[in-house]
Design an enzyme around this catalytic site. Structure first.
Site, mmCIF file in Angstrom:
data_model
loop_
_atom_site.group_PDB
_atom_site.id
_atom_site.type_symbol
_atom_site.label_atom_id
_atom_site.label_comp_id
_atom_site.label_asym_id
_atom_site.label_seq_id
_atom_site.Cartn_x
_atom_site.Cartn_y
_atom_site.Cartn_z
ATOM 1 N N ARG A 18 17.463 55.356 49.171
ATOM 2 C CA ARG A 18 16.897 56.814 49.158
ATOM 3 C C ARG A 18 17.328 57.424 47.744
ATOM 4 O O ARG A 18 17.159 58.473 47.396
ATOM 5 C CB ARG A 18 17.306 57.746 50.450
ATOM 6 C CG ARG A 18 16.275 57.370 51.418
ATOM 7 C CD ARG A 18 16.532 58.380 52.513
ATOM 8 N NE ARG A 18 17.594 58.028 53.298
ATOM 9 C CZ ARG A 18 18.328 58.628 54.250
ATOM 10 N NH1 ARG A 18 17.880 59.990 54.397
ATOM 11 N NH2 ARG A 18 19.308 58.266 54.960
ATOM 12 N N THR A 84 27.309 48.617 62.183
ATOM 13 C CA THR A 84 28.646 49.116 61.762
ATOM 14 C C THR A 84 29.921 48.264 62.139
ATOM 15 O O THR A 84 30.819 47.855 61.430
ATOM 16 C CB THR A 84 29.013 50.493 61.846
ATOM 17 O OG1 THR A 84 28.481 50.549 63.307
ATOM 18 C CG2 THR A 84 28.250 51.405 60.973
ATOM 19 N N TYR A 374 33.332 57.446 8.904
ATOM 20 C CA TYR A 374 32.861 56.264 9.270
ATOM 21 C C TYR A 374 31.907 55.693 8.167
ATOM 22 O O TYR A 374 31.221 56.743 7.551
ATOM 23 C CB TYR A 374 31.785 56.490 10.541
ATOM 24 C CG TYR A 374 31.013 55.637 11.252
ATOM 25 C CD1 TYR A 374 31.660 54.382 11.300
ATOM 26 C CD2 TYR A 374 29.654 55.603 11.487
ATOM 27 C CE1 TYR A 374 31.184 53.429 11.927
ATOM 28 C CE2 TYR A 374 29.016 54.585 12.238
ATOM 29 C CZ TYR A 374 29.619 53.325 12.586
ATOM 30 O OH TYR A 374 28.940 52.268 12.949
HETATM 31 C C1 UD1 Z 1 26.589 55.974 62.032
HETATM 32 C C2 UD1 Z 1 27.343 55.754 63.680
HETATM 33 C C3 UD1 Z 1 26.689 57.219 64.149
HETATM 34 C C4 UD1 Z 1 27.261 58.137 63.012
HETATM 35 C C5 UD1 Z 1 26.732 58.218 61.855
HETATM 36 C C6 UD1 Z 1 27.376 59.153 60.933
HETATM 37 C C7 UD1 Z 1 27.433 53.565 64.434
HETATM 38 C C8 UD1 Z 1 26.573 52.686 65.330
HETATM 39 N N1 UD1 Z 1 26.658 54.798 64.275
HETATM 40 O O1 UD1 Z 1 25.230 55.950 62.294
HETATM 41 O O2 UD1 Z 1 27.355 57.453 65.479
HETATM 42 O O3 UD1 Z 1 27.025 59.517 63.713
HETATM 43 O O4 UD1 Z 1 27.284 56.851 61.437
HETATM 44 O O5 UD1 Z 1 26.754 59.006 59.498
HETATM 45 O O6 UD1 Z 1 28.145 53.275 63.883
HETATM 46 N N2 UD1 Z 1 27.051 49.832 57.032
HETATM 47 C C9 UD1 Z 1 27.392 48.887 56.407
HETATM 48 N N3 UD1 Z 1 26.811 47.684 57.100
HETATM 49 C C10 UD1 Z 1 25.909 47.662 58.051
HETATM 50 C C11 UD1 Z 1 25.618 49.014 58.580
HETATM 51 C C12 UD1 Z 1 26.187 50.227 58.048
HETATM 52 O O7 UD1 Z 1 28.003 48.779 55.541
HETATM 53 O O8 UD1 Z 1 25.513 46.737 58.579
HETATM 54 C C13 UD1 Z 1 27.660 51.005 56.367
HETATM 55 C C14 UD1 Z 1 26.766 52.094 55.605
HETATM 56 O O9 UD1 Z 1 26.574 51.560 54.349
HETATM 57 C C15 UD1 Z 1 27.346 53.306 55.684
HETATM 58 C C16 UD1 Z 1 27.847 53.219 57.165
HETATM 59 O O10 UD1 Z 1 28.080 52.078 57.565
HETATM 60 O O11 UD1 Z 1 28.013 53.815 54.495
HETATM 61 C C17 UD1 Z 1 27.254 53.810 58.126
HETATM 62 O O12 UD1 Z 1 25.847 53.324 58.282
HETATM 63 P P1 UD1 Z 1 24.556 53.896 58.953
HETATM 64 O O13 UD1 Z 1 23.403 52.982 58.904
HETATM 65 O O14 UD1 Z 1 24.139 55.098 57.904
HETATM 66 O O15 UD1 Z 1 25.126 54.489 60.186
HETATM 67 P P2 UD1 Z 1 24.206 55.152 61.157
HETATM 68 O O16 UD1 Z 1 23.144 54.690 61.734
HETATM 69 O O17 UD1 Z 1 23.790 56.578 60.412
#
Ligand code: UD1
Ligand code: CA
Length: 451
Positions: A18, A84, A374
């Site tokens: 995004r 995550t 320069y």
């Molecule tokens: C996650 C939380 C949610 C919280 C929210 C806050 C989980 C399951 N959910 O959701 O409870 O309210 O963050 O923003 O944890 N990332 C990776 N690899 C992955 C997935 C994510 O590195 O496979 C990193 C992303 O780059 C990001 C962070 O983890 O910085 C959060 O990932 P994102 O997909 O935004 O999580 P949410 O679904 O928003």
């Protein structure tokens, strides 16, 4: 300080589509430092014993930024984004080697105050097995909800897609920041499955699993802006605004006067002394320090520069990398310095370019002085001695040395060294013709009358 060693795992594998950027999201800057850099600095404020950063495949620039930190982070690659918990497990080797607390941070959440992280850790010190950072969301849509029991202990974190109507009504949301004090963090994380609405491995499931093993889970709340996540350029601008507001406030609390603080832009490492006064519209790029009592007049741009005690800079001055303004020196409008030292009490008040050189104490640089540094291939130095006087509109062709106390006549193009206390003048002799103008006017008037 907690007696247990601390491992911090920073998740940075997200693509950040995004942002619509060729640059990975976490390398976008706030206050002149990458978001990843901010998060790592927050981790460092807890004196982490080990630091791991989880990146996506091919994110070489993020890896380089992580390794460039002090001390360097260990970088792990999450091959496929499966949630995550899977991301944290990419750092499995670091987790396996570590005995102590584990803190998980997101690299796109750059505004976490160190005090907030300390408060989170304090809950572990007080006996919690898991401590989660939560906030009351203005709009909870999209966040995981923190479900608590009557005593305020955390019972579960429910992702919105998996939540019941009643659970969605909860406004206490998961920031994503979690700290663990468990005998076997790896054991808990590897038990997490992906039987949920997204088919992902949710780190948040660690709460229920750890509780089943008898651990207590606690919530520490913080302000929503502390855990603002950046996913788009408009959120980047919002985060920048919050960073700036905090940085200005911190500077003013330490004794800096800002007439219009909302127009002053600071970097993460800007150093401002006591009784520094800053007029409106001043931009501080990275690496700038200003000593006590200096005055910055309106509309200046600075980067990697130093301004000495009591100096006066501006309005409309530009200090580029390596500019070093001595105590009580003056730099005025449309004066640019780069890799140049201006000595104590020296003055360059108008319209000059002073690049690659040094100017001795008390010297006076006239309006329109240019250091011709320069030749199209190499940069050369200009050295001006103490108390020298450079007349207006002088070109100093480097390499060049002007001795202490020397005078340079205005309009000169100086190509050879000038001895101390000498006068150097490079200009054709003035030719004056008495009465010429009057005769000229009379002749032309007569000519015009004939037409
Ligand atoms: C996650 C939380 C949610 C919280 C929210 C806050 C989980 C399951 N959910 O959701 O409870 O309210 O963050 O923003 O944890 N990332 C990776 N690899 C992955 C997935 C994510 O590195 O496979 C990193 C992303 O780059 C990001 C962070 O983890 O910085 C959060 O990932 P994102 O997909 O935004 O999580 P949410 O679904 O928003
Ligand atoms: Ca998110």
């Amino acid at each position: 300080m907690s007696p247990r060693p601390l491992l911090v795992v920073v998740l940075a594998a997200g693509q950040g589509t995004r942002m619509k950027s060729a640059l990975p999201k976490v390398l976008h800057k706030i206050g002149g430092r990458s978001m990843l850099g901010h998060v790592i600095a927050a981790a460092q404020s807890l004196e982490a014993d080990a630091l791991s950063v989880v990146v996506g495949p091919g994110m070489d620039k993020v890896r380089a930024e992580a390794v460039a930190q002090e001390p360097a982070a260990r970088v792990f690659v999450q091959e496929k984004q499966q949630g995550t918990a899977d991301a944290v497990l990419a750092a499995r080797e670091a987790l396996a080697a570590h005995k102590g607390d584990v803190l998980v941070l997101y690299a796109d959440t750059p505004l976490l105050p160190p005090e907030t992280l300390r408060a989170l850790r304090a809950r572990l010190d007080a006996g919690a097995g898991i401590a989660v950072l939560g906030f009351e969301a203005k709009d909870p849509a999209g966040y995981g909800r923190l479900l608590t029991d009557g005593d305020g202990w955390l019972t579960a974190i429910r992702e919105e897609k998996d939540a019941s109507e009643a659970e969605r009504a909860v406004r206490l949301c998961n920031s994503g920041v979690m700290a663990f004090r468990l005998d076997d963090v790896l054991g808990v994380l590897t038990r997490i499955g992906n039987n949920n609405a997204k088919g992902e491995y949710y780190l948040t499931d660690a709460v229920e699993i750890a509780r089943a093993f008898g651990a207590k889970a606690a919530v520490v709340t913080c302000a929503e802006e502390d855990v603002l996540g950046v996913n788009s350029r408009d959120q980047l601008a919002v985060a920048e605004g919050i960073f700036q507001k905090r940085a200005r406030l911190a500077a003013m609390r330490e004794g800096v006067t800002m007439i219009a603080p909302e127009t002053v832009w600071l970097s993460y490492d800007t150093k401002l002394g006591r009784d520094v006064v800053i007029q409106p519209n001043v931009f501080f790029g990275p690496g700038v320090s200003v000593d006590d009592d200096a005055e910055i007049l309106a509309n200046c741009h600075f980067e990697r520069a130093h301004i000495g005690k009591g100096a006066r800079v501006g309005p409309f001055s530009r200090l580029r990398p390596g500019a070093d303004i001595g105590p009580d020196a003056h730099v005025g409008n449309f004066v640019e310095l780069k890799n140049a030292q201006l000595g104590k009490g020296a003055k360059a008040n108008h319209l000059s370019y002073l690049g690659d050189g040094s100017i001795g104490a008390g010297a006076n640089i006239g309006a329109g002085t240019i250091f011709c540094n320069y030749d199209g291939f190499f940069k050369h130095r200009t050295e001006i001695g103490e108390g020298a006087f450079v007349g207006s509109n002088t070109s100093l062709v480097a390499p060049l040395k002007v001795g202490a106390g020397a005078y340079i006549g205005s309009g000169s193009v100086i190509t050879k060294d000038v001895a101390a206390d000498a006068l150097a003048l490079e200009r054709s002799p003035q030719d004056e013709r008495p009465g010429w103008a009057a005769k000229f006017r009379a002749m032309m008037a007569k000519r015009k009358a004939k037409t």
